[in-house]
Design a protein around this motif. Sequence first.
Motif, PDB file in Angstrom:
ATOM      1  N   MET A 126     -25.775  -4.313  23.856  1.00 18.38           N
ATOM      2  CA  MET A 126     -26.985  -5.053  24.405  1.00 18.38           C
ATOM      3  C   MET A 126     -27.639  -5.709  22.582  1.00 18.38           C
ATOM      4  O   MET A 126     -28.487  -6.264  22.862  1.00 18.38           O
ATOM      5  N   GLY A 127     -27.548  -4.725  22.138  1.00 18.95           N
ATOM      6  CA  GLY A 127     -27.478  -5.598  20.381  1.00 18.95           C
ATOM      7  C   GLY A 127     -29.152  -5.091  19.973  1.00 18.95           C
ATOM      8  O   GLY A 127     -29.801  -5.992  19.376  1.00 18.95           O
ATOM      9  N   LEU A 128     -29.674  -3.853  20.090  1.00 21.33           N
ATOM     10  CA  LEU A 128     -31.021  -3.676  19.868  1.00 21.33           C
ATOM     11  C   LEU A 128     -31.373  -3.375  19.304  1.00 21.33           C
ATOM     12  O   LEU A 128     -30.652  -2.649  18.130  1.00 21.33           O
ATOM     13  N   LYS A 129     -32.357  -3.984  18.089  1.00 27.80           N
ATOM     14  CA  LYS A 129     -32.724  -4.235  17.078  1.00 27.80           C
ATOM     15  C   LYS A 129     -33.927  -2.190  17.673  1.00 27.80           C
ATOM     16  O   LYS A 129     -34.221  -1.852  16.353  1.00 27.80           O
ATOM     17  N   HIS A 130     -34.147  -2.130  18.006  1.00 23.54           N
ATOM     18  CA  HIS A 130     -35.218  -1.603  18.603  1.00 23.54           C
ATOM     19  C   HIS A 130     -34.925  -0.903  20.009  1.00 23.54           C
ATOM     20  O   HIS A 130     -35.002  -2.039  20.715  1.00 23.54           O
ATOM     21  N   VAL A 131     -34.847   0.610  20.058  1.00 22.59           N
ATOM     22  CA  VAL A 131     -34.543   1.154  21.387  1.00 22.59           C
ATOM     23  C   VAL A 131     -35.413   1.956  21.897  1.00 22.59           C
ATOM     24  O   VAL A 131     -35.634   2.963  20.294  1.00 22.59           O
ATOM     25  N   VAL A 132     -35.753   2.133  22.706  1.00 24.53           N
ATOM     26  CA  VAL A 132     -37.329   3.081  23.027  1.00 24.53           C
ATOM     27  C   VAL A 132     -36.175   3.828  24.508  1.00 24.53           C
ATOM     28  O   VAL A 132     -35.657   3.733  25.166  1.00 24.53           O
ATOM     29  N   ILE A 133     -36.492   5.516  23.661  1.00 24.85           N
ATOM     30  CA  ILE A 133     -35.757   6.162  24.848  1.00 24.85           C
ATOM     31  C   ILE A 133     -37.180   7.569  25.526  1.00 24.85           C
ATOM     32  O   ILE A 133     -38.049   8.321  24.734  1.00 24.85           O
ATOM     33  N   THR A 134     -37.085   7.577  26.619  1.00 22.07           N
ATOM     34  CA  THR A 134     -38.047   8.484  27.087  1.00 22.07           C
ATOM     35  C   THR A 134     -37.541   9.414  28.178  1.00 22.07           C
ATOM     36  O   THR A 134     -36.021   9.301  28.570  1.00 22.07           O
ATOM     37  N   SER A 135     -38.031   9.779  28.828  1.00 20.33           N
ATOM     38  CA  SER A 135     -37.001  10.562  29.977  1.00 20.33           C
ATOM     39  C   SER A 135     -38.477  11.715  30.327  1.00 20.33           C
ATOM     40  O   SER A 135     -38.953  11.265  30.777  1.00 20.33           O
ATOM     41  N   VAL A 136     -37.987  11.984  32.212  1.00 21.61           N
ATOM     42  CA  VAL A 136     -38.619  12.756  33.417  1.00 21.61           C
ATOM     43  C   VAL A 136     -38.714  14.043  31.997  1.00 21.61           C
ATOM     44  O   VAL A 136     -38.159  14.099  31.713  1.00 21.61           O
ATOM     45  N   ASP A 137     -40.110  15.041  33.226  1.00 13.41           N
ATOM     46  CA  ASP A 137     -39.888  16.025  32.740  1.00 13.41           C
ATOM     47  C   ASP A 137     -38.842  16.577  33.426  1.00 13.41           C
ATOM     48  O   ASP A 137     -38.748  16.841  34.299  1.00 13.41           O
ATOM     49  N   ASP A 151     -29.897  14.653  20.781  1.00  9.32           N
ATOM     50  CA  ASP A 151     -28.018  14.256  21.058  1.00  9.32           C
ATOM     51  C   ASP A 151     -28.512  12.762  21.197  1.00  9.32           C
ATOM     52  O   ASP A 151     -26.910  12.426  20.445  1.00  9.32           O
ATOM     53  N   VAL A 152     -29.178  11.953  21.890  1.00 10.77           N
ATOM     54  CA  VAL A 152     -28.885  10.551  22.238  1.00 10.77           C
ATOM     55  C   VAL A 152     -29.861   9.545  20.887  1.00 10.77           C
ATOM     56  O   VAL A 152     -28.915   8.963  20.596  1.00 10.77           O
ATOM     57  N   ILE A 153     -30.406  10.590  20.310  1.00 13.80           N
ATOM     58  CA  ILE A 153     -30.187   9.976  18.587  1.00 13.80           C
ATOM     59  C   ILE A 153     -29.582   9.599  17.866  1.00 13.80           C
ATOM     60  O   ILE A 153     -29.230   8.604  17.211  1.00 13.80           O
ATOM     61  N   LEU A 154     -28.419  10.948  18.021  1.00 12.44           N
ATOM     62  CA  LEU A 154     -27.030  10.771  17.275  1.00 12.44           C
ATOM     63  C   LEU A 154     -26.601  10.182  17.078  1.00 12.44           C
ATOM     64  O   LEU A 154     -25.384   9.380  17.139  1.00 12.44           O
ATOM     65  N   ALA A 155     -26.459   9.683  19.162  1.00 10.95           N
ATOM     66  CA  ALA A 155     -25.495   8.904  19.532  1.00 10.95           C
ATOM     67  C   ALA A 155     -26.200   7.955  19.103  1.00 10.95           C
ATOM     68  O   ALA A 155     -24.802   7.164  18.601  1.00 10.95           O
ATOM     69  N   ILE A 156     -26.987   7.103  19.216  1.00  4.98           N
ATOM     70  CA  ILE A 156     -27.769   6.235  19.362  1.00  4.98           C
ATOM     71  C   ILE A 156     -26.813   5.394  17.757  1.00  4.98           C
ATOM     72  O   ILE A 156     -26.735   4.447  17.184  1.00  4.98           O
ATOM     73  N   ARG A 157     -27.591   6.464  16.503  1.00  5.91           N
ATOM     74  CA  ARG A 157     -27.005   6.311  15.528  1.00  5.91           C
ATOM     75  C   ARG A 157     -26.058   5.877  14.654  1.00  5.91           C
ATOM     76  O   ARG A 157     -25.790   5.682  14.007  1.00  5.91           O
ATOM     77  N   ASP A 158     -24.972   6.190  15.672  1.00  2.00           N
ATOM     78  CA  ASP A 158     -23.789   6.678  15.319  1.00  2.00           C
ATOM     79  C   ASP A 158     -22.863   5.067  15.929  1.00  2.00           C
ATOM     80  O   ASP A 158     -22.633   4.099  14.876  1.00  2.00           O
ATOM     81  N   ALA A 159     -23.510   5.039  16.872  1.00  2.00           N
ATOM     82  CA  ALA A 159     -22.985   3.902  17.331  1.00  2.00           C
ATOM     83  C   ALA A 159     -23.932   2.435  16.883  1.00  2.00           C
ATOM     84  O   ALA A 159     -23.061   1.244  16.983  1.00  2.00           O
ATOM     85  N   SER A 160     -24.912   2.260  16.718  1.00  2.00           N
ATOM     86  CA  SER A 160     -25.864   1.024  16.341  1.00  2.00           C
ATOM     87  C   SER A 160     -26.544   1.965  14.897  1.00  2.00           C
ATOM     88  O   SER A 160     -27.524   1.461  15.186  1.00  2.00           O
ATOM     89  N   PRO A 161     -26.640   1.711  13.525  1.00  2.00           N
ATOM     90  CA  PRO A 161     -26.790   2.929  12.340  1.00  2.00           C
ATOM     91  C   PRO A 161     -28.458   2.381  12.146  1.00  2.00           C
ATOM     92  O   PRO A 161     -29.102   1.952  11.985  1.00  2.00           O
TER      93      PRO A 161
END
Length: 327
Positions: A126-137, A151-161
């Motif tokens: 998607m070429g996102l410059k900024h992404v929001v990651i939320t979750s259910v409880d 893990d999601v944060i690290l995966a985003i850093r790896d794929a889209s630094p």
Amino acid sequence: MVTIIDTVSNKADTVSKVVAKPRHPEKAHRPDNPIQRKPDWIRVKAPGSKAYKETLDIVRGNKLVTVCEEAGCPNMGECWSHKHASFMIMGEICTRACAFCNVSTGMPNALDPNEPENTGRAVAQMGLKHVVITSVDRDDLEDGGAQHFADVILAIRDASPETTIEVLTPDFLRKEGALETVVAAKPDVFNHNLETVPSNYLKVRPGARYFHSIRLLQRVKELDPTMFTKSGIMVGLGEERNEVLQLMDDLRVADVDFLTIGQYLQPSKKHHPVIKFVTPQEFKGYETIAYTKGFLMVSANPLTRSSHHAGEDFEKLKAARRAKLGQ
């Protein structure tokens, strides 16, 4: 053929038969609360652009869930048309049953081990410059899902630094060490919503504790003073104005940088009723007061949601901090 109207999206789908399966069976015992007609200042365009379809295809292709869809966000058409989406990790079933929320309640499925990689790939596509990651409880998990967030944060850093990352987390109530795990993964913004004033918690957010949430936000700053913190509430749930002002003070004691205030919109007859539609003028008053109390950034209007314009707001937030420090 029967036409069914979705009460959140107001879209009509023609199907061959009616499936008697309510979205929120856990709320079936609650009394009906008629849904009021929205005032003129709450109007959004129906989705339908080419970019909207492309966003939908990327989300579906990576088997992801978005809070945009699950929460019935009124800004979904606008955001997806600009290829902005907020991802909801750890499934689409929540372990809590907040009276305002459109996400289903029940026993969640096991975590998807491929979700971090899939999320990172979608962000890059998607070429996102900024992404929001939320979750259910996820009260069923020992750490409340904190390591999955990391893990999601690290995966985003790896794929889209170059992408900046904002997390909107649960409260991790009684999950020792969970908050520290998420903060250690270094998101750019840590968001946790109070949702409403403390007098409403027993009927609106019964599984949460107001002062625990305040302490959670305060603890983020203790762990990493450079990390931006953010929180949001809905109005129209029966709160008093002085309660909103006290909530602002509580957040400032916790050194929260960014406050969002939006209008509560009732998802169905089984959810908490809208007690009041707050006028744009009242929202403007809240915004003015919040700035005088020291917030670096405030977004207050009827359609404000935590992730709406999050990328643009992050740039403003950084600029406000630089101005405050005289840089």
